[in-house]
Design an enzyme around this catalytic site. Structure first.
Site, PDB file in Angstrom:
ATOM      1  CE  LYS A  40      -3.333  -3.860  -0.713  1.00 44.40           C
ATOM      2  NZ  LYS A  40      -3.998  -5.157  -0.604  1.00 44.40           N
ATOM      3  CD  GLU A 138       1.912  -3.666   0.363  1.00 48.52           C
ATOM      4  OE1 GLU A 138       1.386  -4.431   1.195  1.00 48.52           O
ATOM      5  OE2 GLU A 138       2.395  -4.076  -0.713  1.00 48.52           O
ATOM      6  CG  ASN A 182      -9.946  -4.093   4.649  1.00 50.66           C
ATOM      7  OD1 ASN A 182     -10.029  -3.198   5.505  1.00 50.66           O
ATOM      8  ND2 ASN A 182      -8.905  -4.909   4.597  1.00 50.66           N
ATOM      9  CB  THR A 212     -13.725  -5.297   0.024  1.00 51.71           C
ATOM     10  OG1 THR A 212     -12.596  -4.925   0.823  1.00 51.71           O
ATOM     11  CG2 THR A 212     -13.497  -4.810  -1.398  1.00 51.71           C
ATOM     12  N   GLY A 217     -19.455  -9.550   0.961  1.00 56.09           N
ATOM     13  CA  GLY A 217     -19.519  -8.910  -0.351  1.00 56.09           C
ATOM     14  C   GLY A 217     -18.860  -7.547  -0.361  1.00 56.09           C
ATOM     15  CG  ASP A 239      -3.951 -18.180   1.174  1.00 54.71           C
ATOM     16  OD1 ASP A 239      -4.190 -17.175   1.860  1.00 54.71           O
ATOM     17  OD2 ASP A 239      -2.821 -18.438   0.716  1.00 54.71           O
ATOM     18  CG  ASP A 245      -3.920  -6.861  -3.596  1.00 57.15           C
ATOM     19  OD1 ASP A 245      -4.320  -5.721  -3.299  1.00 57.15           O
ATOM     20  OD2 ASP A 245      -2.992  -7.440  -3.000  1.00 57.15           O
ATOM     21  N   GLY A 280      -2.070 -19.082  -2.040  1.00 60.77           N
ATOM     22  CA  GLY A 280      -1.184 -18.079  -2.602  1.00 60.77           C
ATOM     23  C   GLY A 280      -1.900 -16.826  -3.025  1.00 60.77           C
TER      24      GLY A 280
END
Length: 295
Positions: A40, A138, A182, A212, A217, A239, A245, A280
């Site tokens: 992240k 993280e 999120n 998020t 939106g 994906d 991020d 990716g």
């Protein structure tokens, strides 16, 4: 040019693409496997650099081959890695399953990221020169708190992505200017599933919140401004790894440039929409010229 310091994780993403993610005890056959630089922290650094910011990365990679690749990827995207440490042992890895609907499930193994328990020499001086500091969860929480408190001492705007979600100590929240969870992370932090109500709850801890909402939106709220939603662009996702991020890194650049919040959110939403149309994480992040053209 906006100066952005990133204190965060750097991982190698090990990505398996499948028709549907396996259930517990189930084995499925995938159609493709890729190793893609991620994490992240590194993802947000790459997104911000490609969006036109001057970005410096703090954290650690391992002494393995992945570590060399991760550092090289950051440098290729224009990220300053002078303060990115090399720790003995393996780099962090993220084991990701992506299904045909673009959804993903992720297991993160910290590796070298777990050695970053505090700021290293030079880190605070870098933070002091930045316009914004980007943080995630993280790394060990002690390092995140060190970074946030250093930014507060020097009047640098702090942006925290609370992922993976966990209870946050009051001393960390009090040093954060903008929180970007999120909707699932917001619910974990507040116990409230409705994003509007969760935003109100979060504003009792931080001055500004962006939640998020995926395809719906993003929701913005501050202590000075009533909440409003910025819709996402309707697209077919390939994906979704790295979309959040991309949004955060691009938003940081826009806010550092002094753009109005709604304009900044729309620009970041455009970047995220471009990201999810490609496979990716770091490899799918758009450049400033692409974002401007699509906006």
């Amino acid at each position: 040019m906006t100066g952005i310091a990133v204190l965060g994780s750097t991982n190698m993403d090990l990505v398996a693409y499948v028709a549907h993610a396996p259930k517990r005890g189930e084995t499925v056959t995938g159609r493709e496997f890729r190793t893609i630089p991620g994490g992240k922290g590194a993802n947000q650094a790459v997104a911000a650099a490609r969006a036109g910011g001057y970005v410096a990365m703090m954290g650690a990679v391992g002494s393995d081959a992945f570590g060399d690749q991760l550092r090289a990827t950051l440098i290729a995207s224009g990220v300053d890695t002078d303060l990115l440490r090399t720790a003995d042992g393996p780099s962090g890895t993220a084991h990701i399953v992506v299904d045909d609907e673009g959804g993903n499930a992720i297991v993160v193994i910290p590796g070298a990221n777990g050695t970053v328990t505090s700021l290293a020499p030079g880190d605070e001086a870098l933070i002091a020169t930045a316009d914004l500091l980007l943080l995630q969860l993280e790394l060990p929480l002690t390092a995140v708190l060190d970074g946030a408190e250093a930014a507060r001492r020097h009047g640098v705007r702090t942006v925290l992505t609370p992922a993976p979600a966990r209870p946050l100590p009051p001393e960390l929240l009090s040093a954060i200017d903008l929180l970007i969870p999120n909707e699932h992370e917001a619910a974990t932090l507040t116990g409230v599933t409705d994003p509007h109500k969760a935003a109100v709850e979060l504003l009792s801890h931080v001055p500004e919140v962006v939640i998020t909402l995926g395809a719906a939106g993003s929701l913005y709220a501050s202590r000075d401004t009533g909440p409003f939603t910025v819709p996402a662009r309707p697209i077919d996702a390939v994906d979704t790894t790295g979309a959040g991020d991309t949004f955060v890194g691009t938003l940081a650049v826009a806010l550092g440039e002094g753009r109005p919040v709604e304009e900044a959110l729309r620009w970041a939403s455009t970047a995220a929409a471009l990201c999810v149309q490609r496979p990716g994480a770091s490899t799918s992040m758009p450049y400033r010229s692409e974002i401007d053209t699509a906006s």
